[in-house]
Design a protein around this motif. Structure first.
Motif, PDB file in Angstrom:
ATOM      1  N   GLU A  86       0.835  -1.206   0.000  1.00  0.00           N
ATOM      2  CA  GLU A  86       0.000   0.000   0.000  1.00  0.00           C
ATOM      3  C   GLU A  86       0.866   1.251   0.000  1.00  0.00           C
ATOM      4  O   GLU A  86       0.557   2.225  -0.679  1.00  0.00           O
ATOM      5  CB  GLU A  86      -0.920  -0.002   1.223  1.00  0.00           C
ATOM      6  CG  GLU A  86      -2.022  -1.035   1.110  1.00  0.00           C
ATOM      7  CD  GLU A  86      -2.911  -1.073   2.321  1.00  0.00           C
ATOM      8  OE1 GLU A  86      -2.383  -0.883   3.435  1.00  0.00           O
ATOM      9  OE2 GLU A  86      -4.114  -1.303   2.170  1.00  0.00           O
ATOM     10  N   GLY A  87       1.945   1.209   0.783  1.00  0.00           N
ATOM     11  CA  GLY A  87       2.851   2.362   0.848  1.00  0.00           C
ATOM     12  C   GLY A  87       3.499   2.643  -0.498  1.00  0.00           C
ATOM     13  O   GLY A  87       3.707   3.801  -0.866  1.00  0.00           O
ATOM     14  N   ILE A  88       3.798   1.591  -1.242  1.00  0.00           N
ATOM     15  CA  ILE A  88       4.426   1.767  -2.556  1.00  0.00           C
ATOM     16  C   ILE A  88       3.400   2.293  -3.558  1.00  0.00           C
ATOM     17  O   ILE A  88       3.656   3.261  -4.282  1.00  0.00           O
ATOM     18  CB  ILE A  88       5.027   0.428  -3.056  1.00  0.00           C
ATOM     19  CG1 ILE A  88       6.197   0.015  -2.158  1.00  0.00           C
ATOM     20  CG2 ILE A  88       5.484   0.540  -4.502  1.00  0.00           C
ATOM     21  CD1 ILE A  88       6.715  -1.388  -2.410  1.00  0.00           C
ATOM     22  N   VAL A  89       2.229   1.661  -3.577  1.00  0.00           N
ATOM     23  CA  VAL A  89       1.205   2.052  -4.558  1.00  0.00           C
ATOM     24  C   VAL A  89       0.719   3.476  -4.295  1.00  0.00           C
ATOM     25  O   VAL A  89       0.443   4.228  -5.236  1.00  0.00           O
ATOM     26  CB  VAL A  89       0.029   1.046  -4.537  1.00  0.00           C
ATOM     27  CG1 VAL A  89      -1.134   1.533  -5.381  1.00  0.00           C
ATOM     28  CG2 VAL A  89       0.506  -0.307  -5.046  1.00  0.00           C
ATOM     29  N   ALA A  90       0.643   3.856  -3.029  1.00  0.00           N
ATOM     30  CA  ALA A  90       0.148   5.202  -2.706  1.00  0.00           C
ATOM     31  C   ALA A  90       1.231   6.260  -2.868  1.00  0.00           C
ATOM     32  O   ALA A  90       0.985   7.439  -2.635  1.00  0.00           O
ATOM     33  CB  ALA A  90      -0.388   5.224  -1.283  1.00  0.00           C
ATOM     34  N   SER A  91       2.421   5.859  -3.273  1.00  0.00           N
ATOM     35  CA  SER A  91       3.498   6.832  -3.478  1.00  0.00           C
ATOM     36  C   SER A  91       3.525   7.250  -4.947  1.00  0.00           C
ATOM     37  O   SER A  91       2.922   6.591  -5.793  1.00  0.00           O
ATOM     38  CB  SER A  91       4.842   6.202  -3.090  1.00  0.00           C
ATOM     39  OG  SER A  91       5.263   5.308  -4.106  1.00  0.00           O
TER      40      SER A  91
ATOM     41  N   THR B  61      -7.292   7.693   0.226  1.00  0.00           N
ATOM     42  CA  THR B  61      -5.842   7.657  -0.033  1.00  0.00           C
ATOM     43  C   THR B  61      -5.529   6.996  -1.386  1.00  0.00           C
ATOM     44  O   THR B  61      -4.397   6.587  -1.622  1.00  0.00           O
ATOM     45  CB  THR B  61      -5.098   6.914   1.097  1.00  0.00           C
ATOM     46  OG1 THR B  61      -5.737   5.660   1.318  1.00  0.00           O
ATOM     47  CG2 THR B  61      -5.083   7.697   2.382  1.00  0.00           C
ATOM     48  N   THR B  62      -6.538   6.841  -2.222  1.00  0.00           N
ATOM     49  CA  THR B  62      -6.429   6.318  -3.597  1.00  0.00           C
ATOM     50  C   THR B  62      -6.099   4.830  -3.665  1.00  0.00           C
ATOM     51  O   THR B  62      -5.776   4.323  -4.730  1.00  0.00           O
ATOM     52  CB  THR B  62      -5.403   7.084  -4.473  1.00  0.00           C
ATOM     53  OG1 THR B  62      -4.067   6.666  -4.126  1.00  0.00           O
ATOM     54  CG2 THR B  62      -5.520   8.583  -4.354  1.00  0.00           C
ATOM     55  N   LEU B  63      -6.210   4.119  -2.552  1.00  0.00           N
ATOM     56  CA  LEU B  63      -5.875   2.693  -2.556  1.00  0.00           C
ATOM     57  C   LEU B  63      -7.059   1.810  -2.939  1.00  0.00           C
ATOM     58  O   LEU B  63      -6.879   0.646  -3.267  1.00  0.00           O
ATOM     59  CB  LEU B  63      -5.347   2.273  -1.179  1.00  0.00           C
ATOM     60  CG  LEU B  63      -4.009   2.890  -0.793  1.00  0.00           C
ATOM     61  CD1 LEU B  63      -3.693   2.625   0.670  1.00  0.00           C
ATOM     62  CD2 LEU B  63      -2.888   2.361  -1.667  1.00  0.00           C
ATOM     63  N   ARG B  86      -1.241  11.661  -4.629  1.00  0.00           N
ATOM     64  CA  ARG B  86      -0.325  10.794  -3.866  1.00  0.00           C
ATOM     65  C   ARG B  86       0.873  11.509  -3.247  1.00  0.00           C
ATOM     66  O   ARG B  86       1.308  11.154  -2.158  1.00  0.00           O
ATOM     67  CB  ARG B  86       0.120   9.628  -4.742  1.00  0.00           C
ATOM     68  CG  ARG B  86      -1.013   8.648  -4.925  1.00  0.00           C
ATOM     69  CD  ARG B  86      -0.722   7.574  -5.907  1.00  0.00           C
ATOM     70  NE  ARG B  86      -1.861   6.653  -5.964  1.00  0.00           N
ATOM     71  CZ  ARG B  86      -2.031   5.731  -6.881  1.00  0.00           C
ATOM     72  NH1 ARG B  86      -1.137   5.581  -7.838  1.00  0.00           N
ATOM     73  NH2 ARG B  86      -3.079   4.948  -6.859  1.00  0.00           N
ATOM     74  N   PHE B  91      -0.223   8.785   5.046  1.00  0.00           N
ATOM     75  CA  PHE B  91      -1.189   7.980   5.799  1.00  0.00           C
ATOM     76  C   PHE B  91      -0.496   6.999   6.727  1.00  0.00           C
ATOM     77  O   PHE B  91       0.640   6.595   6.496  1.00  0.00           O
ATOM     78  CB  PHE B  91      -2.147   7.225   4.864  1.00  0.00           C
ATOM     79  CG  PHE B  91      -1.469   6.212   3.995  1.00  0.00           C
ATOM     80  CD1 PHE B  91      -1.213   4.933   4.464  1.00  0.00           C
ATOM     81  CD2 PHE B  91      -1.086   6.534   2.707  1.00  0.00           C
ATOM     82  CE1 PHE B  91      -0.581   3.997   3.667  1.00  0.00           C
ATOM     83  CE2 PHE B  91      -0.450   5.600   1.901  1.00  0.00           C
ATOM     84  CZ  PHE B  91      -0.199   4.332   2.387  1.00  0.00           C
ATOM     85  N   PHE B 112      11.573   5.104   1.804  1.00  0.00           N
ATOM     86  CA  PHE B 112      10.292   5.789   1.584  1.00  0.00           C
ATOM     87  C   PHE B 112      10.508   7.222   1.100  1.00  0.00           C
ATOM     88  O   PHE B 112       9.701   7.751   0.343  1.00  0.00           O
ATOM     89  CB  PHE B 112       9.413   5.722   2.834  1.00  0.00           C
ATOM     90  CG  PHE B 112       8.694   4.397   2.970  1.00  0.00           C
ATOM     91  CD1 PHE B 112       7.591   4.109   2.187  1.00  0.00           C
ATOM     92  CD2 PHE B 112       9.159   3.423   3.835  1.00  0.00           C
ATOM     93  CE1 PHE B 112       6.948   2.885   2.266  1.00  0.00           C
ATOM     94  CE2 PHE B 112       8.515   2.186   3.931  1.00  0.00           C
ATOM     95  CZ  PHE B 112       7.406   1.916   3.151  1.00  0.00           C
ATOM     96  N   LEU B 115      10.882   6.759  -2.504  1.00  0.00           N
ATOM     97  CA  LEU B 115       9.595   6.423  -3.122  1.00  0.00           C
ATOM     98  C   LEU B 115       8.732   7.667  -3.294  1.00  0.00           C
ATOM     99  O   LEU B 115       7.973   7.776  -4.249  1.00  0.00           O
ATOM    100  CB  LEU B 115       8.841   5.399  -2.268  1.00  0.00           C
ATOM    101  CG  LEU B 115       9.325   3.953  -2.285  1.00  0.00           C
ATOM    102  CD1 LEU B 115       8.501   3.109  -1.306  1.00  0.00           C
ATOM    103  CD2 LEU B 115       9.220   3.338  -3.672  1.00  0.00           C
ATOM    104  N   TYR B 116       8.852   8.594  -2.349  1.00  0.00           N
ATOM    105  CA  TYR B 116       8.057   9.828  -2.420  1.00  0.00           C
ATOM    106  C   TYR B 116       8.818  10.959  -3.112  1.00  0.00           C
ATOM    107  O   TYR B 116       8.426  12.107  -3.038  1.00  0.00           O
ATOM    108  CB  TYR B 116       7.573  10.232  -1.018  1.00  0.00           C
ATOM    109  CG  TYR B 116       6.327   9.476  -0.626  1.00  0.00           C
ATOM    110  CD1 TYR B 116       5.060   9.966  -0.942  1.00  0.00           C
ATOM    111  CD2 TYR B 116       6.400   8.246  -0.001  1.00  0.00           C
ATOM    112  CE1 TYR B 116       3.915   9.266  -0.622  1.00  0.00           C
ATOM    113  CE2 TYR B 116       5.260   7.526   0.318  1.00  0.00           C
ATOM    114  CZ  TYR B 116       4.018   8.039   0.007  1.00  0.00           C
ATOM    115  OH  TYR B 116       2.874   7.338   0.312  1.00  0.00           O
ATOM    116  N   ARG B 159       7.664   8.042   8.858  1.00  0.00           N
ATOM    117  CA  ARG B 159       7.546   7.685   7.434  1.00  0.00           C
ATOM    118  C   ARG B 159       6.471   8.527   6.749  1.00  0.00           C
ATOM    119  O   ARG B 159       6.649   9.024   5.644  1.00  0.00           O
ATOM    120  CB  ARG B 159       7.182   6.194   7.307  1.00  0.00           C
ATOM    121  CG  ARG B 159       6.906   5.731   5.900  1.00  0.00           C
ATOM    122  CD  ARG B 159       6.252   4.367   5.852  1.00  0.00           C
ATOM    123  NE  ARG B 159       4.963   4.279   6.505  1.00  0.00           N
ATOM    124  CZ  ARG B 159       3.831   4.768   6.009  1.00  0.00           C
ATOM    125  NH1 ARG B 159       3.815   5.403   4.848  1.00  0.00           N
ATOM    126  NH2 ARG B 159       2.706   4.650   6.677  1.00  0.00           N
TER     127      ARG B 159
END
Lengths: 260, 325
Positions: A86-91, B61-63, B86, B91, B112, B115-116, B159
């Motif tokens: 989830e953390g990867i997809v939401a990034s 959160t678009t998930l 995103r 979150f 992370f 990733l961001y 994070r």
């Protein structure tokens, strides 16, 4: 672009760190190829000790395939189990970049299989090991790495699309050893099975690496194997692009990004 | 301006059951909810387990893609413009998962940050600040697998803040933390709001919602049953008194019998070690106690201490969710 490259590099680095302490991967990359190499050496030594390099290349490729198959299968699913998907997809990063970094790590680590097999054959069994066409061998190894990476990019989303496919992962390990011609030529197999081998980039990789190590790689042979690896690699990448989109869309519709 | 706008949001899950005769069962997790969260507001989403809080947060959160309805975050649609959202949101989902246990806290944060797409120079400066903020300075090189639950939860907070998001979704962030850890985390959340961040917080804890949130939406069975300030919600029960009884071995059937007493609004039970706390809401106050005692005594339920008190936010919540808390 630069940010995505940074993700690929960091994923590669951290995945190596994680795999280095993963006992299953140590078995797949180090122990199993060595066992296969020992078995193959005893089988081949009876006939022709000069074929030691064939064993080294072949058992090295078994390690490459085992690592790619298992890591590829669980690249996305392991993230799901850990709750990090989830953390990867939401990034803002694409999932494909992360999988590419992980696949690079798996392929790089699995090259150790070839090195360990080489060490075993030369130090323990004292076999004469020489690569007849070293330049062709090194160049073919680089094309092989590209082909294996593209195969890894195909496996990961394929296994994530349907979780039940992961149950088949063990069944897919040995057929590739055989159809890929890693340890013996596919000419020994029934003719009807050969077309399946031609669709597998690992087969062309094994074919050209064996030829380069034994000195039978003609320019036509090299060109054919490289072209097939690059062509099949491009097809795998095109299919994986489509599969990644399906995985992400389906996960958001069916709520499969998380297990809890 | 509203940071979050939710309009008639629905989410239905389909599950297939059976082996030969396969049937598809539909579960409505979120059933047409609408609300706005103002820029810089700390908004609470309160509800029992399975009420639809986490599903709502996952859609925002678009998930997850909603079955119908719409929502925007900072003006961007959660389905059509997920990519634009995103990088602007962060979150935390309650629990310990979501981290790489074989890596150190520092490696987790570094990953992370990449990733961001956080600039490496900015990340280098922000990492020690965040570790300090969540109290993990000096422990950053240890593997996460050796961390306590509270430490992992604090690492989640760091994070979540790495990319300096404008909107934060905190899904039960204090779940499982010890009282001191939970208090510290609430202080961190307060500081975030002081920095003009918009926060959507889901929680089970009434005092947490009361202490932190400007407004609270109570959600039950996928629907919003009340939306007000904590003070406003308390007014839902200002006409009621709360009778609390310490009981031993009360069966669900008995609770249903108490619910049938005229003038009883809600009845809830909380397990406390070997005993249970029975909470009855009624506008009759202490006058209803004899009726309750009579029903319990007659069915062999042992009764301990009995108290009558003024209602709190928790009582308002219990009334709104019909005693399911």
């Amino acid at each position: 672009m630069i940010a995505n490259l940074r993700v690929i590099r960091t994923t590669f680095e951290l995945d190596i760190k994680q795999q280095a302490v993963d006992l299953f991967m140590i078995f797949g990359v180090v122990i199993q190829p060595l066992l296969i190499a020992i078995m193959a050496i005893y089988m081949l030594l009876e006939r022709d000790a000069s074929r030691g390099i064939y064993v080294v290349v072949g058992s090295g490729m078994t390690g490459l395939w085992t690592s790619l198959l298992f890591r590829g299968t669980f690249n996305i699913n392991a993230e799901r189990f850990m709750g990090t998907l989830e953390g990867i997809v939401a990034s803002p990063t694409s999932l494909a970049s992360v999988v590419l970094g992980k696949t690079l790590a798996s392929v790089s680590l699995s090259l150790l299989s070839m090195i360990f097999s080489y060490g075993l054959a030369s130090v323990v069994f004292r076999l004469p090991l020489s690569i007849a066409q070293p330049a062709v061998f090194v160049a073919s190894l680089l094309v092989t790495i590209l082909a294996f990476i593209s195969f890894g990019l195909l496996i990961s989303p394929l296994m994530a699309v349907n979780l039940s496919l992961t149950g088949w992962v063990n069944a897919l390990e040995y057929p590739m050893y055989i159809l890929g011609g890693f340890l013996f030529p596919i000419l020994l197999l029934p003719g009807w099975s050969n077309p399946f081998s031609y669709l597998l980039a690992p087969y062309w990789a094994a074919r050209v690496l064996h030829a380069a190590s034994s000195g039978t790689a003609t320019p036509a042979e090299i060109l054919l194997s490289w072209s097939m690896m690059l062509l099949l690699g491009a097809l795998y990448i095109a299919a994986s692009y489509r599969l990644f989109r399906i995985v992400l869309r389906r996960a958001r519709v069916e709520a499969t990004l998380s297990l809890m | 301006m509203n940071a979050i706008e939710v309009r008639d949001l629905h989410r239905v899950f389909r599950a297939t059951i059976g082996t030969i005769r396969r049937k598809t069962r539909e579960v409505v997790a979120v059933d047409g909810i609408s609300f706005d969260v103002r820029d810089g507001e700390l908004f609470g989403l309160l509800g029992p387990n399975g009420a639809g809080k986490t599903t709502t947060v996952k859609m925002l959160t678009t998930l997850l893609i909603p079955t119908s309805g719409s929502a925007t975050i900072l003006g961007h649609d959660i389905v059509k413009n997920a990519d634009a959202i995103r990088s602007r949101i962060g979150f935390i989902f309650g629990g310990e998962r979501g981290l790489y246990w074989r890596l150190s806290a520092k490696d987790n944060l570094r990953y992370f940050a990449d990733l961001y797409h956080v600039d490496p120079d900015v990340a280098k400066q922000r990492l020690p600040e965040l570790l300090e903020l969540v109290g993990l300075s000096g422990r950053e090189d240890e593997r996460v697998e050796g961390y306590s639950r509270g430490m992992r939860q604090r690492l989640h907070v760091a994070r979540c803040l790495l990319h300096d998001p404008q909107v934060l979704f905190l899904d039960e962030p204090t779940m499982g933390l010890d009282p001191v850890g939970a208090r510290d985390l609430r202080q961190v959340i307060n500081n975030l709001v002081a920095q003009d961040k918009t926060v959507l917080l889901t929680t089970h804890y009434m005092f947490e919602a009361d202490a932190l949130c400007e407004r609270v939406a109570v959600i039950n069975h996928g629907k919003i049953v009340a939306l007000d300030t904590p003070e406003g919600l308390k007014r839902h029960v200002e006409d009621l008194s709360v009778i609390e009884l310490e009981v031993f071995g009360i069966a669900p059937k008995m609770v249903d019998l108490l619910r049938q007493i005229p003038d009883v609004h809600t009845v809830s039970v909380e397990n406390r070690d070997q005993k249970q706390a029975l909470r009855v809401h009624s506008h009759l106050g202490s006058a209803i106690v004899p009726q309750i005692m009579q029903r319990l005594d007659g069915n062999g339920v042992s009764i301990g201490r009995v108290t009558v008190r003024e209602p709190t936010l928790e009582d308002a919540y219990v009334r709104l969710v019909g005693g399911e808390a």
